[in-house]
Design an enzyme around this catalytic site. Structure first.
Site, PDB file in Angstrom:
ATOM      1  N   GLU A 182       0.841  -1.204   0.000  1.00  0.00           N
ATOM      2  CA  GLU A 182       0.000   0.000   0.000  1.00  0.00           C
ATOM      3  C   GLU A 182       0.873   1.249   0.000  1.00  0.00           C
ATOM      4  O   GLU A 182       1.903   1.299   0.670  1.00  0.00           O
ATOM      5  CB  GLU A 182      -0.895  -0.020   1.241  1.00  0.00           C
ATOM      6  CG  GLU A 182      -1.923   1.098   1.315  1.00  0.00           C
ATOM      7  CD  GLU A 182      -2.883   0.916   2.485  1.00  0.00           C
ATOM      8  OE1 GLU A 182      -3.362   1.951   2.996  1.00  0.00           O
ATOM      9  OE2 GLU A 182      -3.152  -0.234   2.890  1.00  0.00           O
ATOM     10  N   GLU A 231      -2.449  10.664   3.078  1.00  0.00           N
ATOM     11  CA  GLU A 231      -3.544  10.970   3.995  1.00  0.00           C
ATOM     12  C   GLU A 231      -3.445  12.444   4.377  1.00  0.00           C
ATOM     13  O   GLU A 231      -2.404  12.890   4.880  1.00  0.00           O
ATOM     14  CB  GLU A 231      -3.489  10.091   5.238  1.00  0.00           C
ATOM     15  CG  GLU A 231      -3.781   8.629   4.942  1.00  0.00           C
ATOM     16  CD  GLU A 231      -3.739   7.764   6.183  1.00  0.00           C
ATOM     17  OE1 GLU A 231      -4.678   6.980   6.393  1.00  0.00           O
ATOM     18  OE2 GLU A 231      -2.755   7.872   6.945  1.00  0.00           O
ATOM     19  N   ARG A 284       9.984   5.656  19.288  1.00  0.00           N
ATOM     20  CA  ARG A 284       9.100   4.644  18.705  1.00  0.00           C
ATOM     21  C   ARG A 284       9.888   3.466  18.149  1.00  0.00           C
ATOM     22  O   ARG A 284       9.444   2.315  18.229  1.00  0.00           O
ATOM     23  CB  ARG A 284       8.284   5.300  17.593  1.00  0.00           C
ATOM     24  CG  ARG A 284       7.212   4.440  16.983  1.00  0.00           C
ATOM     25  CD  ARG A 284       6.466   5.236  15.922  1.00  0.00           C
ATOM     26  NE  ARG A 284       5.527   4.425  15.173  1.00  0.00           N
ATOM     27  CZ  ARG A 284       5.038   4.755  13.990  1.00  0.00           C
ATOM     28  NH1 ARG A 284       5.407   5.908  13.428  1.00  0.00           N
ATOM     29  NH2 ARG A 284       4.180   3.966  13.362  1.00  0.00           N
TER      30      ARG A 284
END
Length: 299
Positions: A105, A109, A286
């Site tokens: 994908e 966005e 992260r």
């Protein structure tokens, strides 16, 4: 990050971007919406005004559309005018995706914001079902005042995200480093608008104000110049028929498209220096261990 670009410089930058459009398939002819796409949900949230399609989000539903075909390599483009005014909590997406759990994908966005605050553009890449490769940037123009083109160029060497033909992100093929690259799953082309106020605006702190509904995203200039893959054809056969050979040559396999030109590299450097606000590659909280592709990507 605030841009230091002056208006004359910005105009020159745009003209230079347009001059290089043909190198990335920029001369594609646009089609009507219904030639390439079809509504996929909330049919009553679509409005057709000549060549312009409008999708709306209200407190009942969002809306989405999908391409009639699936494609392997090439370029897809759509011109979008994003939701004006208070768009906090909303997301408008334009993306390519294959099917299944281990899908590939490529995402644009557009994350709405309160009136007067800039939209954020989040891009992401999924390979074999694994994403978490988000980058976020603001734009050098107001994307709610006019239509701007958003494109994905995909070949066996790279995936290039472009805004008005200016590259904003490159995902390179690093298979020689043992890093998977999306090259064998045909993808559909999609767009949608929906409510995502649990995360979209300032980490979910700002919620959607439904008194400002409906939220409307407008589309025109639909263009796909890519290798269409019939559903009945096996993946290995699609990969073969969509790749250049001695018998056939595809424009997206041109050597000049195996990487960015020098000018395009400078454009990307400018975008990252002036407009990038988040890159997963530098998010050590992260990702304590740097993602493998980040160690090798030049951009």
């Amino acid at each position: 990050m605030a841009s230091s670009l002056t208006l004359p410089m910005a105009m020159a930058f745009t003209l230079l971007a347009l001059s290089f459009a043909s190198a990335m398939g920029g001369s594609m002819n646009s089609s009507r919406f219904d030639e390439l796409f079809q509504p996929s949900w909330a049919f009553d949230h679509f409005v057709y005004e000549g060549e312009v399609l409008k999708m709306k989000l209200d407190n009942y539903s969002g809306a989405g559309f999908s391409s009639k075909g699936k494609y392997l390599f090439g370029k897809v483009t759509v011109q979008i005018k994003l939701v004006e005014g208070d768009s906090a909590g909303t997301v408008t997406a334009f993306y390519m995706s294959s099917d299944g759990t281990n899908h590939n994908e490529f995402d644009f966005e557009f994350l709405g914001n309160t009136t007067g605050e800039p939209y954020l553009v989040q891009t992401n890449v999924y390979v074999n079902g694994v994403g978490n490769r988000e980058q976020r940037l603001n734009l050098w123009f107001d994307p709610t005042k006019d239509f701007h083109s958003y494109s994905l160029l995909w070949n066996q060497r790279q995936v290039v995200f472009m805004v008005d033909e200016t590259p904003i992100r490159v995902h390179s093929n690093l298979e020689h480093r043992g890093i998977p690259f999306p090259k064998d799953q045909p993808m559909g082309v999609y767009s949608s608008i929906w409510n995502a106020d649990d995360w979209a605006t300032q980490g979910g702190r700002i919620k959607t104000d439904w008194s400002h509904a409906p939220f409307v995203a407008s589309y025109q200039g639909f263009a796909i110049d890519a290798c269409e893959c019939p559903a009945a054809v096996a993946a290995t056969d699609n990969a073969r028929r969509c790749s250049s050979s001695a018998e056939k040559q595809f424009w997206w396999d041109m050597p000049t498209l195996s990487e960015l030109s020098l000018h395009q590299s400078h454009q990307l450097i400018w975008v990252r220096a002036n407009h990038l606000v988040y890159d997963y590659c530098t998010d050590t909280a992260r990702f304590p261990v740097t993602p493998a592709e980040c160690e090798h990507h030049r951009h």
